[in-house]
Design a protein around this motif. Structure first.
Motif, mmCIF file in Angstrom:
data_model
loop_
_atom_site.group_PDB
_atom_site.id
_atom_site.type_symbol
_atom_site.label_atom_id
_atom_site.label_comp_id
_atom_site.label_asym_id
_atom_site.label_seq_id
_atom_site.Cartn_x
_atom_site.Cartn_y
_atom_site.Cartn_z
ATOM 1 N N SER A 87 -8.959 25.157 25.516
ATOM 2 C CA SER A 87 -9.656 23.869 25.546
ATOM 3 C C SER A 87 -10.504 23.660 24.294
ATOM 4 N N ALA A 88 -10.890 24.748 23.614
ATOM 5 C CA ALA A 88 -11.696 24.625 22.401
ATOM 6 C C ALA A 88 -10.857 24.232 21.188
ATOM 7 N N ILE A 89 -9.544 24.325 21.280
ATOM 8 C CA ILE A 89 -8.688 24.022 20.134
ATOM 9 C C ILE A 89 -8.773 22.552 19.760
ATOM 10 N N ALA A 90 -8.587 21.698 20.732
ATOM 11 C CA ALA A 90 -8.591 20.265 20.452
ATOM 12 C C ALA A 90 -9.710 19.601 21.235
ATOM 13 N N ASP A 91 -10.511 18.863 20.521
ATOM 14 C CA ASP A 91 -11.586 18.133 21.168
ATOM 15 C C ASP A 91 -11.004 16.831 21.720
ATOM 16 N N PRO A 92 -11.055 16.631 23.037
ATOM 17 C CA PRO A 92 -10.439 15.432 23.604
ATOM 18 C C PRO A 92 -11.224 14.151 23.318
ATOM 19 N N SER A 93 -12.447 14.269 22.859
ATOM 20 C CA SER A 93 -13.230 13.056 22.599
ATOM 21 C C SER A 93 -12.751 12.401 21.307
ATOM 22 N N PRO A 94 -12.818 11.089 21.260
ATOM 23 C CA PRO A 94 -12.350 10.390 20.060
ATOM 24 C C PRO A 94 -13.282 10.652 18.869
ATOM 25 N N SER A 95 -12.714 10.551 17.687
ATOM 26 C CA SER A 95 -13.494 10.755 16.466
ATOM 27 C C SER A 95 -14.478 9.598 16.311
ATOM 28 N N PRO A 96 -15.503 9.777 15.488
ATOM 29 C CA PRO A 96 -16.448 8.672 15.257
ATOM 30 C C PRO A 96 -15.754 7.429 14.703
ATOM 31 N N GLU A 97 -14.752 7.624 13.849
ATOM 32 C CA GLU A 97 -14.030 6.476 13.296
ATOM 33 C C GLU A 97 -13.279 5.720 14.394
#
Length: 166
Positions: A87-97
């Motif tokens: 789960s630490a590999i990909a952050d599911p939250s969207p980027s600031p952009e």
């Protein structure tokens, strides 16, 4: 011409078991068994040979596919990860952009909705937000279903045109 249907019914299980004996998991053996018959269907052996053994040809094709599979698998480096590491590999939250872009789209959509004529906006909101059917919206707004669909389509087109510049 081979009767692949008959060959599949008679030998698919044996081919799958032979692949299992070669160390393949059940699902992979089943997939490669199907691939074997697909390969023969797409590219049948030459019929000019005086003697040939369809069953032997199928088993040889399956063996070759198994060898190819095992070679590919040998090239792949595998790492066992705990669920926390995974789960630490990909952050599911969207980027600031992405967040800024989505907020801009939402603001434009909100403005576009309020620019629509009242009846068009209401039909669109009932369809999209209240998840009402075209017939139910038509009954509520006292319109034909064709006219109701036209209003909703106009709203979609207008909102899309406003978002196309973003």
């Amino acid at each position: 011409m081979w009767d692949l249907h008959h060959l599949f019914k008679k030998h698919a299980r044996d081919i799958r078991q032979a692949l299992r004996r070669r160390g393949l998991p059940e699902e992979t053996a089943a997939d490669l068994t199907q691939d074997t018959f697909l390969r023969v269907l797409i590219s049948p052996p030459e019929t000019t040979k005086t003697t040939f053994n369809p069953v032997g040809y199928l088993f040889r094709t399956a063996r070759n596919l198994c060898t190819d599979y095992q070679r590919r698998e040998g090239l792949i480096r595998k790492v066992d990860l705990s669920p926390e590491d995974f789960s630490a590999i990909a952050d599911p939250s969207p980027s600031p952009e992405k967040q800024v872009y989505d907020r801009q789209k939402l603001l434009l959509t909100h403005k576009a909705l309020h620019e629509l004529p009242e009846r068009t906006r209401k039909a669109f909101e009932m369809h999209r937000m209240d998840e009402m059917t075209i017939a139910a919206i038509a009954a509520e707004l006292d319109l034909s279903t064709g006219r109701t669909w036209s209003l909703i389509r106009e709203a979609y087109e207008y909102i899309d045109s406003r978002l196309s510049g973003l």
